[in-house]
Write a protein that holds these residues in place. Sequence first.
Motif, PDB file in Angstrom:
ATOM      1  N   PHE A 187      50.234  42.085  32.320  1.00 20.13           N
ATOM      2  CA  PHE A 187      50.415  40.689  31.890  1.00 20.13           C
ATOM      3  C   PHE A 187      50.552  39.765  33.104  1.00 20.13           C
ATOM      4  CE2 PHE A 187      53.095  37.072  30.786  1.00 20.13           C
ATOM      5  CZ  PHE A 187      52.425  36.562  29.683  1.00 20.13           C
ATOM      6  N   ALA A 188      51.366  40.175  34.063  1.00 19.53           N
ATOM      7  CA  ALA A 188      51.586  39.361  35.257  1.00 19.53           C
ATOM      8  C   ALA A 188      50.303  39.213  36.070  1.00 19.53           C
ATOM      9  CB  ALA A 188      52.683  39.983  36.120  1.00 19.53           C
ATOM     10  N   GLY A 189      49.563  40.313  36.230  1.00 22.80           N
ATOM     11  CA  GLY A 189      48.333  40.276  37.002  1.00 22.80           C
ATOM     12  C   GLY A 189      47.255  39.433  36.352  1.00 22.80           C
ATOM     13  N   GLY A 190      47.099  39.549  35.031  1.00 22.66           N
ATOM     14  CA  GLY A 190      46.094  38.752  34.323  1.00 22.66           C
ATOM     15  C   GLY A 190      46.373  37.266  34.412  1.00 22.66           C
ATOM     16  N   THR A 191      47.637  36.890  34.295  1.00 22.93           N
ATOM     17  CA  THR A 191      48.021  35.473  34.405  1.00 22.93           C
ATOM     18  C   THR A 191      47.697  34.938  35.796  1.00 22.93           C
ATOM     19  OG1 THR A 191      49.819  35.808  32.813  1.00 22.93           O
ATOM     20  CG2 THR A 191      49.932  33.837  34.202  1.00 22.93           C
ATOM     21  N   ALA A 192      48.098  35.687  36.818  1.00 22.96           N
ATOM     22  CA  ALA A 192      47.850  35.259  38.192  1.00 22.96           C
ATOM     23  C   ALA A 192      46.356  35.222  38.499  1.00 22.96           C
ATOM     24  CB  ALA A 192      48.562  36.201  39.159  1.00 22.96           C
ATOM     25  N   ALA A 193      45.598  36.165  37.956  1.00 21.92           N
ATOM     26  CA  ALA A 193      44.153  36.236  38.214  1.00 21.92           C
ATOM     27  C   ALA A 193      43.432  35.009  37.691  1.00 21.92           C
ATOM     28  CB  ALA A 193      43.575  37.495  37.578  1.00 21.92           C
ATOM     29  N   ALA A 194      43.739  34.615  36.464  1.00 22.50           N
ATOM     30  CA  ALA A 194      43.073  33.462  35.867  1.00 22.50           C
ATOM     31  C   ALA A 194      43.368  32.184  36.652  1.00 22.50           C
ATOM     32  CB  ALA A 194      43.514  33.300  34.415  1.00 22.50           C
ATOM     33  N   LEU A 195      44.606  32.026  37.089  1.00 24.49           N
ATOM     34  CA  LEU A 195      45.006  30.797  37.770  1.00 24.49           C
ATOM     35  C   LEU A 195      44.454  30.687  39.191  1.00 24.49           C
ATOM     36  CD1 LEU A 195      48.744  30.551  36.620  1.00 24.49           C
ATOM     37  CD2 LEU A 195      46.805  29.201  35.801  1.00 24.49           C
ATOM     38  N   THR A 196      44.143  31.820  39.810  1.00 20.92           N
ATOM     39  CA  THR A 196      43.682  31.793  41.208  1.00 20.92           C
ATOM     40  C   THR A 196      42.194  32.102  41.354  1.00 20.92           C
ATOM     41  OG1 THR A 196      44.361  34.122  41.491  1.00 20.92           O
ATOM     42  CG2 THR A 196      45.963  32.426  42.104  1.00 20.92           C
ATOM     43  N   THR A 197      41.431  32.032  40.268  1.00 21.56           N
ATOM     44  CA  THR A 197      39.997  32.317  40.334  1.00 21.56           C
ATOM     45  C   THR A 197      39.241  31.429  41.333  1.00 21.56           C
ATOM     46  OG1 THR A 197      39.921  33.223  38.093  1.00 21.56           O
ATOM     47  CG2 THR A 197      37.840  32.427  39.000  1.00 21.56           C
ATOM     48  N   PRO A 198      39.495  30.104  41.403  1.00 22.11           N
ATOM     49  CA  PRO A 198      38.768  29.297  42.395  1.00 22.11           C
ATOM     50  C   PRO A 198      38.923  29.804  43.825  1.00 22.11           C
ATOM     51  CG  PRO A 198      39.844  27.864  40.807  1.00 22.11           C
ATOM     52  CD  PRO A 198      40.331  29.252  40.527  1.00 22.11           C
ATOM     53  N   ALA A 210      38.900  53.466  39.594  1.00 21.49           N
ATOM     54  CA  ALA A 210      38.734  53.309  38.151  1.00 21.49           C
ATOM     55  C   ALA A 210      38.025  52.006  37.784  1.00 21.49           C
ATOM     56  CB  ALA A 210      40.095  53.375  37.465  1.00 21.49           C
ATOM     57  N   LEU A 211      38.299  50.941  38.510  1.00 12.54           N
ATOM     58  CA  LEU A 211      37.802  49.625  38.107  1.00 12.54           C
ATOM     59  C   LEU A 211      36.702  49.077  39.017  1.00 12.54           C
ATOM     60  CD1 LEU A 211      41.156  47.922  37.071  1.00 12.54           C
ATOM     61  CD2 LEU A 211      39.487  49.096  35.653  1.00 12.54           C
ATOM     62  N   PHE A 212      36.121  49.921  39.840  1.00 10.52           N
ATOM     63  CA  PHE A 212      35.102  49.440  40.772  1.00 10.52           C
ATOM     64  C   PHE A 212      33.912  48.763  40.084  1.00 10.52           C
ATOM     65  CE2 PHE A 212      31.660  49.690  43.831  1.00 10.52           C
ATOM     66  CZ  PHE A 212      32.283  49.228  44.976  1.00 10.52           C
ATOM     67  N   PRO A 213      33.395  49.262  38.946  1.00  8.69           N
ATOM     68  CA  PRO A 213      32.260  48.584  38.303  1.00  8.69           C
ATOM     69  C   PRO A 213      32.545  47.134  37.944  1.00  8.69           C
ATOM     70  CG  PRO A 213      32.538  50.781  37.403  1.00  8.69           C
ATOM     71  CD  PRO A 213      33.735  50.523  38.251  1.00  8.69           C
ATOM     72  N   LEU A 214      33.742  46.846  37.428  1.00 14.44           N
ATOM     73  CA  LEU A 214      34.088  45.464  37.089  1.00 14.44           C
ATOM     74  C   LEU A 214      34.164  44.588  38.333  1.00 14.44           C
ATOM     75  CD1 LEU A 214      36.788  45.612  34.258  1.00 14.44           C
ATOM     76  CD2 LEU A 214      34.565  44.509  34.159  1.00 14.44           C
ATOM     77  N   ASP A 215      34.646  45.141  39.422  1.00 12.83           N
ATOM     78  CA  ASP A 215      34.719  44.398  40.675  1.00 12.83           C
ATOM     79  C   ASP A 215      33.313  44.053  41.171  1.00 12.83           C
ATOM     80  OD1 ASP A 215      35.948  43.247  42.953  1.00 12.83           O
ATOM     81  OD2 ASP A 215      35.562  45.067  44.099  1.00 12.83           O
ATOM     82  N   THR A 216      32.378  44.987  41.036  1.00 10.57           N
ATOM     83  CA  THR A 216      30.995  44.730  41.438  1.00 10.57           C
ATOM     84  C   THR A 216      30.386  43.602  40.614  1.00 10.57           C
ATOM     85  OG1 THR A 216      30.691  47.045  42.074  1.00 10.57           O
ATOM     86  CG2 THR A 216      28.697  45.755  41.663  1.00 10.57           C
ATOM     87  N   ILE A 217      30.586  43.630  39.307  1.00 13.60           N
ATOM     88  CA  ILE A 217      30.038  42.594  38.431  1.00 13.60           C
ATOM     89  C   ILE A 217      30.640  41.239  38.775  1.00 13.60           C
ATOM     90  CG2 ILE A 217      30.013  41.778  36.038  1.00 13.60           C
ATOM     91  CD1 ILE A 217      29.746  44.736  35.232  1.00 13.60           C
ATOM     92  N   LYS A 218      31.947  41.207  39.018  1.00 14.75           N
ATOM     93  CA  LYS A 218      32.607  39.953  39.392  1.00 14.75           C
ATOM     94  C   LYS A 218      32.039  39.394  40.688  1.00 14.75           C
ATOM     95  CE  LYS A 218      35.942  39.903  41.943  1.00 14.75           C
ATOM     96  NZ  LYS A 218      36.206  39.587  43.377  1.00 14.75           N
ATOM     97  N   THR A 219      31.835  40.248  41.687  1.00 10.20           N
ATOM     98  CA  THR A 219      31.283  39.812  42.972  1.00 10.20           C
ATOM     99  C   THR A 219      29.879  39.251  42.802  1.00 10.20           C
ATOM    100  OG1 THR A 219      32.604  41.413  44.217  1.00 10.20           O
ATOM    101  CG2 THR A 219      30.608  40.595  45.286  1.00 10.20           C
ATOM    102  N   SER A 267      33.608  30.871  38.238  1.00 10.22           N
ATOM    103  CA  SER A 267      32.634  31.945  37.996  1.00 10.22           C
ATOM    104  C   SER A 267      33.339  33.296  38.047  1.00 10.22           C
ATOM    105  CB  SER A 267      31.536  31.916  39.069  1.00 10.22           C
ATOM    106  OG  SER A 267      30.838  30.699  39.040  1.00 10.22           O
ATOM    107  N   GLY A 268      33.036  34.132  37.068  1.00 10.70           N
ATOM    108  CA  GLY A 268      33.625  35.468  37.048  1.00 10.70           C
ATOM    109  C   GLY A 268      35.055  35.517  36.561  1.00 10.70           C
ATOM    110  N   ILE A 269      35.563  34.440  35.934  1.00 15.66           N
ATOM    111  CA  ILE A 269      36.967  34.424  35.521  1.00 15.66           C
ATOM    112  C   ILE A 269      37.264  35.486  34.465  1.00 15.66           C
ATOM    113  CG2 ILE A 269      36.594  32.608  33.786  1.00 15.66           C
ATOM    114  CD1 ILE A 269      39.441  31.621  34.439  1.00 15.66           C
ATOM    115  N   VAL A 270      36.304  35.722  33.564  1.00 22.91           N
ATOM    116  CA  VAL A 270      36.544  36.703  32.497  1.00 22.91           C
ATOM    117  C   VAL A 270      36.617  38.128  33.060  1.00 22.91           C
ATOM    118  CG1 VAL A 270      35.666  37.721  30.360  1.00 22.91           C
ATOM    119  CG2 VAL A 270      35.616  35.236  30.682  1.00 22.91           C
ATOM    120  N   PRO A 271      35.576  38.608  33.806  1.00 17.29           N
ATOM    121  CA  PRO A 271      35.714  39.968  34.358  1.00 17.29           C
ATOM    122  C   PRO A 271      36.867  40.082  35.348  1.00 17.29           C
ATOM    123  CG  PRO A 271      33.743  38.892  35.225  1.00 17.29           C
ATOM    124  CD  PRO A 271      34.251  38.047  34.099  1.00 17.29           C
ATOM    125  N   ARG A 272      37.163  38.992  36.098  1.00 20.58           N
ATOM    126  CA  ARG A 272      38.289  39.036  37.043  1.00 20.58           C
ATOM    127  C   ARG A 272      39.618  39.210  36.311  1.00 20.58           C
ATOM    128  NH1 ARG A 272      40.790  37.670  41.801  1.00 20.58           N
ATOM    129  NH2 ARG A 272      42.496  36.159  41.670  1.00 20.58           N
TER     130      ARG A 272
END
Length: 346
Positions: free
Chosen positions: A257-268, A91-100, A310-315
């Motif tokens: 909610f949990a995933g979005g919080t963790a994603a933003a904090l671990t983007t580097p 379902a979310l493969f396009p967003l993953d491609t853009i993030k990469t 980089s890519g924090i928003v789509p991630r």
Amino acid sequence: MDRSPVFQDDFISLSPLSLFSQHFVSLFSTFLFYFSHFLFTTLGSSFALFPLLPKHNQHTLKKSMPRETGTPNTSQCLAAGGFAGMAVDTALFPLDTIKTRLQAKAGFIASGGFRGIYSGLSSAIIGSSPGAAMFFLTYEQTKAALERRHATKEYQPFIHMAAASAGEIAACLVRVPTEVIKQRLQAKHHSSLAGAIRGTYGAEGLSGFYRGYLTQVVREIPFTCIQFPIYEYMKQWYAARQGRPIKSWEAAVCGSFAGGTAAALTTPLDVVKTRVMLSTKGVGGHLEYSGIVSTLRRIAREEGVRALFSGIVPRTIWISIGGFIFLGSYEKVKAMLLDAGVFANK
């Protein structure tokens, strides 16, 4: 048989940007509907966060928490986890491609832009089900074993952290090889799945398929140590407020909610993982990026600290919606299997 080039060409001919926009808007609208319904239900009555409650109310709330369904066995974990992994990755493969492509050193446009946003889908599908199944199998069994030894509530966050960390270490053994191939296809290093496999093996041998394994584990453990304690806590808290076991779509919102919080904090760490996985041997046989700390320092020195995000928003969007689909699907299928007694031990 490699079908990714044909699949990719079909989407190019049908305006990939248009298709991606429709695909994303549909997913995001569904996510917002359930998320707003969850907030309305939660905020509709007198709202108080659990940690801010007086001690005697916390004790009452803990006692009133409904028990979850039983621990799934090996077969049920594999089935529910495998379904959830395939559902979210597809379902979310396009967003993953853009993030990469945003995180690639060559830049977004040079790495393909919006063209061929389904490149590498076949590799992701091959690894998604086994990887997710391995994670949930290890997570559920480790959590159950630790809860038998430490039944008191104060140990719960540490139990969830330990179980999630064990799950990620096991899952990465399956996930990393497919992630390496997927990202190299997404970044246009190769034009086909077979070519990516041959190229990786020819240049680096079997170790090339585990390029970035340590980086992936180092990224995933902090992520899960943030995500799963929040996810499990929110499920228990919301179930106590409603006075009933939590529904699968409500668990999905908690996971979002949990995933979005963790994603933003671990983007580097995700940026570092992408750079290491995309590294190939250059002149002299040296890798462009090879090491977590050295890669972090190099990116910050050459491109600035901003590049580490980089890519924090789509991630964040991708993992928020992904958490909704992934954990919601898992909870739904797990509950169905437990209720129906499918794959039950006899």
